[in-house]
Design an enzyme around this catalytic site. Structure first.
Site, short mmCIF file in Angstrom:
data_model
loop_
_atom_site.label_atom_id
_atom_site.label_comp_id
_atom_site.label_asym_id
_atom_site.label_seq_id
_atom_site.Cartn_x
_atom_site.Cartn_y
_atom_site.Cartn_z
N LEU A 9 0.85 -1.19 0.00
CA LEU A 9 0.00 0.00 0.00
C LEU A 9 0.89 1.24 0.00
CD1 LEU A 9 -2.76 -1.00 2.58
CD2 LEU A 9 -2.40 -1.77 0.22
N ALA A 11 -0.49 4.47 -1.23
CA ALA A 11 -1.29 5.62 -1.64
C ALA A 11 -1.41 6.67 -0.55
CB ALA A 11 -2.66 5.14 -2.10
N ARG A 16 2.93 15.88 4.64
CA ARG A 16 3.87 16.37 5.66
C ARG A 16 5.31 16.28 5.21
NH1 ARG A 16 1.53 12.94 10.31
NH2 ARG A 16 3.46 13.44 11.41
N LYS A 23 5.59 10.38 -1.43
CA LYS A 23 6.26 10.03 -0.16
C LYS A 23 7.07 8.74 -0.26
CE LYS A 23 4.07 8.31 3.51
NZ LYS A 23 3.24 8.28 4.74
N GLY A 81 -9.07 4.13 2.97
CA GLY A 81 -8.62 3.25 4.04
C GLY A 81 -7.83 2.05 3.55
N GLY A 141 -2.61 0.67 17.26
CA GLY A 141 -3.69 -0.26 17.59
C GLY A 141 -3.15 -1.32 18.55
C1 UD1 Z 1 -1.98 1.54 10.74
C2 UD1 Z 1 -2.89 0.57 11.50
C3 UD1 Z 1 -2.59 0.63 13.00
C4 UD1 Z 1 -1.11 0.29 13.21
C5 UD1 Z 1 -0.25 1.24 12.38
C6 UD1 Z 1 1.19 0.83 12.44
C7 UD1 Z 1 -4.90 0.50 10.16
C8 UD1 Z 1 -6.30 0.93 10.04
N1 UD1 Z 1 -4.27 0.93 11.26
O1 UD1 Z 1 -2.31 2.86 11.14
O2 UD1 Z 1 -3.37 -0.29 13.74
O3 UD1 Z 1 -0.80 0.36 14.59
O4 UD1 Z 1 -0.63 1.19 11.00
O5 UD1 Z 1 1.98 1.76 11.77
O6 UD1 Z 1 -4.39 -0.20 9.30
N2 UD1 Z 1 -3.00 3.67 2.58
C9 UD1 Z 1 -3.45 3.52 1.26
N3 UD1 Z 1 -4.73 3.88 0.98
C10 UD1 Z 1 -5.59 4.34 1.91
C11 UD1 Z 1 -5.12 4.50 3.25
C12 UD1 Z 1 -3.80 4.14 3.54
O7 UD1 Z 1 -2.71 3.09 0.38
O8 UD1 Z 1 -6.73 4.63 1.56
C13 UD1 Z 1 -1.61 3.28 2.88
C14 UD1 Z 1 -0.75 4.43 3.39
O9 UD1 Z 1 -0.05 5.02 2.32
C15 UD1 Z 1 0.21 3.73 4.34
C16 UD1 Z 1 -0.56 2.52 4.82
O10 UD1 Z 1 -1.63 2.34 3.93
O11 UD1 Z 1 1.36 3.28 3.61
C17 UD1 Z 1 -1.04 2.67 6.27
O12 UD1 Z 1 -1.93 3.76 6.39
P1 UD1 Z 1 -1.81 4.80 7.59
O13 UD1 Z 1 -2.83 5.84 7.38
O14 UD1 Z 1 -0.38 5.22 7.75
O15 UD1 Z 1 -2.23 3.92 8.85
P2 UD1 Z 1 -1.83 4.20 10.36
O16 UD1 Z 1 -2.64 5.29 10.90
O17 UD1 Z 1 -0.34 4.32 10.45
#
Ligand code: UD1
Ligand code: MG
Length: 439
Positions: A9, A11, A16, A23, A81, A141
């Site tokens: 993932l 996206a 920031r 990124k 998400g 989490g």
């Molecule tokens: C996530 C976990 C959390 C964990 C943490 C560890 C979830 C819901 N939560 O939170 O429990 O403790 O990681 O670092 O998974 N992304 C996409 N598309 C989207 C949303 C996100 O590609 O629509 C990608 C982001 O670029 C990133 C990754 O998914 O690389 C994780 O997303 P992020 O928003 O960073 O999750 P956290 O809040 O860090």
């Protein structure tokens, strides 16, 4: 043999970072973060898919291609998400035994972790989570377990006092059995917060369906995520630490390890000695028993056995330093092959050149390789001697065993074993200085 698909993932918005570069393409050890993740995934998985945001997809495709890696890049049109992102690759899920979901902004993840996730799936788990115990669990989490079964992942804002006391946290990486992955992800309801579909909900859904859900424990550093440049620098620090430890374990001597900076592909042979403050760019191969003295900068260079480089040397792409050759202080070498045992010890620029074996290049020698339009070759034979402060105006050829007088400007080829003077002859006027002084 089980088959596996890595879904990375990537996206994230990356606002920031304050950068136009997506990124996940910011480098760690001079390699884009995403490609570290892909390399770790590639080792354990058979195929990889990257989920990119629309504006970043082309840059990401280019970066992957440039490094000769293989991964399809799919676009997540809207960031809804982590579960929603993973489902962009749903078409492929049923073709694989294991689906490993990784984050493109956690470049320290190891191949071993990917393998362990796969092992857990092979042992019958439907979902496997990479758990960790960070020094400070806030923001993560929490993993809710019942014996060795994982029951739920509770995001911090929803956690009770008792749950907050749990130190075992979600590292983010998740493995899903291919057979049930699509069903589980489809069942993830619109989460309670911000209309996002959380991948973490896969745990409770699978548990409620009576499926096996487990956690493995990994080092918290492995899942350190990068959201801003401060975190990027912290990840770089940890990456460099890891590389230094590996280099030392493999037989290199680092006099001040914390001042040596490696690139992802730096190769060191055994018995290498690296003095303080040495920086490696990409593409450096250091042969056996080479010494790199303090304050040197190397990039795209190949050093053969027993060569000595520095202090204060700069090796640029295409520098090929032969067996036992010496490159001394304030010497810059670019696109040049320096033969075995040759010496270029002081204050020189050698670019687009060949320096034959055992040739000695005196202090201050410059290859004038650029005429303002094109670069030209300086070809110096074996066992030659270039006197100090000479300018070699390329294209020019200096034969084997030839001798160039100090201070020469050489514009014509010098035959083998010839002595070339390329400077005005000295004239002494007896007593003239004293006369001038009297006036
Ligand atoms: C996530 C976990 C959390 C964990 C943490 C560890 C979830 C819901 N939560 O939170 O429990 O403790 O990681 O670092 O998974 N992304 C996409 N598309 C989207 C949303 C996100 O590609 O629509 C990608 C982001 O670029 C990133 C990754 O998914 O690389 C994780 O997303 P992020 O928003 O960073 O999750 P956290 O809040 O860090
Ligand atoms: Mg994150």
């Amino acid at each position: 043999m089980r088959t596996s698909l890595a879904v990375v993932l990537a996206a994230g918005e990356g606002k920031r970072m304050k950068s136009r570069l997506p990124k996940v393409l910011h480098p760690v050890g001079r390699l884009p973060m995403l490609l570290h993740v892909l390399k770790a995934a590639e080792a354990g998985a058979h195929q990889a898919v990257v989920i990119a945001a629309p504006h970043a997809a082309d840059d990401i495709r280019r970066a992957i291609k440039e490094r000769g890696l293989k991964a399809d890049v799919l676009v997540q049109e809207e960031q809804r998400g982590t579960a929603h992102a993973a489902l962009v690759a749903r078409e492929a899920f049923s073709d694989f035994d294991d689906i490993i979901v990784l984050f493109g902004d956690t470049p320290l993840v190891t191949q071993r972790t990917v393998e362990r996730m796969r092992e857990a799936l092979a042992e019958g788990a439907s979902v496997v989570v990479a758990g960790m115990r960070p020094a400070d669990p806030s923001g993560y989490g929490r993993l809710i377990a019942d014996g060795d079964q994982l029951v739920d992942i509770r995001e911090e804002r929803d956690a009770t006092e008792a749950e907050l006391a749990i130190r075992f946290c979600n590292g983010g990486i998740m493995g899903l059995a291919g057979a049930t992955a699509t069903d589980i992800l489809d069942a993830i309801e619109d989460g309670n917060h911000q209309q996002e579909f959380y991948l973490t909900d896969a745990v409770s859904i699978a548990h409620k369906r009576g499926l096996k859900v487990v956690a493995i424990e990994i080092d918290a550093d492995e899942v350190l995520g990068v959201n801003d440049r401060l975190q990027l620098s912290e990840v770089e620090r940890l990456y460099q630490q890891r590389r230094r430890t590996e280099a030392i374990a493999e037989g290199a001597t680092l006099l001040a390890p914390e001042t040596v900076f490696f690139a992802h592909d730096t190769y060191l042979g055994s018995g290498v000695v690296i003095e303080p403050d040495v920086v490696f760019g990409e593409g450096v191969t250091v042969g056996k028993d080479v010494t790199i003295r303090a304050f040197s900068h190397l990039e795209g260079a190949n050093l053969w056995e027993g060569a000595i480089v520095g202090p204060f040397a700069r090796l640029r792409p295409g520098a090929e330093i032969g067996k036992g050759a010496h490159i001394g202080n304030f010497v810059e070498i670019k696109a040049a092959v320096v033969g075995a045992g040759a010496k270029i010890n002081h204050l020189s620029y050698i670019g687009d050149a060949r320096v034959g074996a055992r040739t000695n290049v005196g202090a201050g020698t410059i290859t004038c390789n650029y005429d303002g339009v094109a670069k030209h070759l300086t070809d110096i034979g074996e066992g030659a001697f270039i006197g100090s402060n000479s300018s070699l105006v390329a294209p020019v050829k200096i034969g084997d065993g030839a001798y160039v007088a100090s201070g020469s400007t050489i514009t014509e080829d010098v035959p083998e074993d010839a002595l070339a003077f390329g400077r005005a002859r000295q004239v002494n006027k007896p007593g003239r200085a004293a006369e001038k002084r009297k006036k």
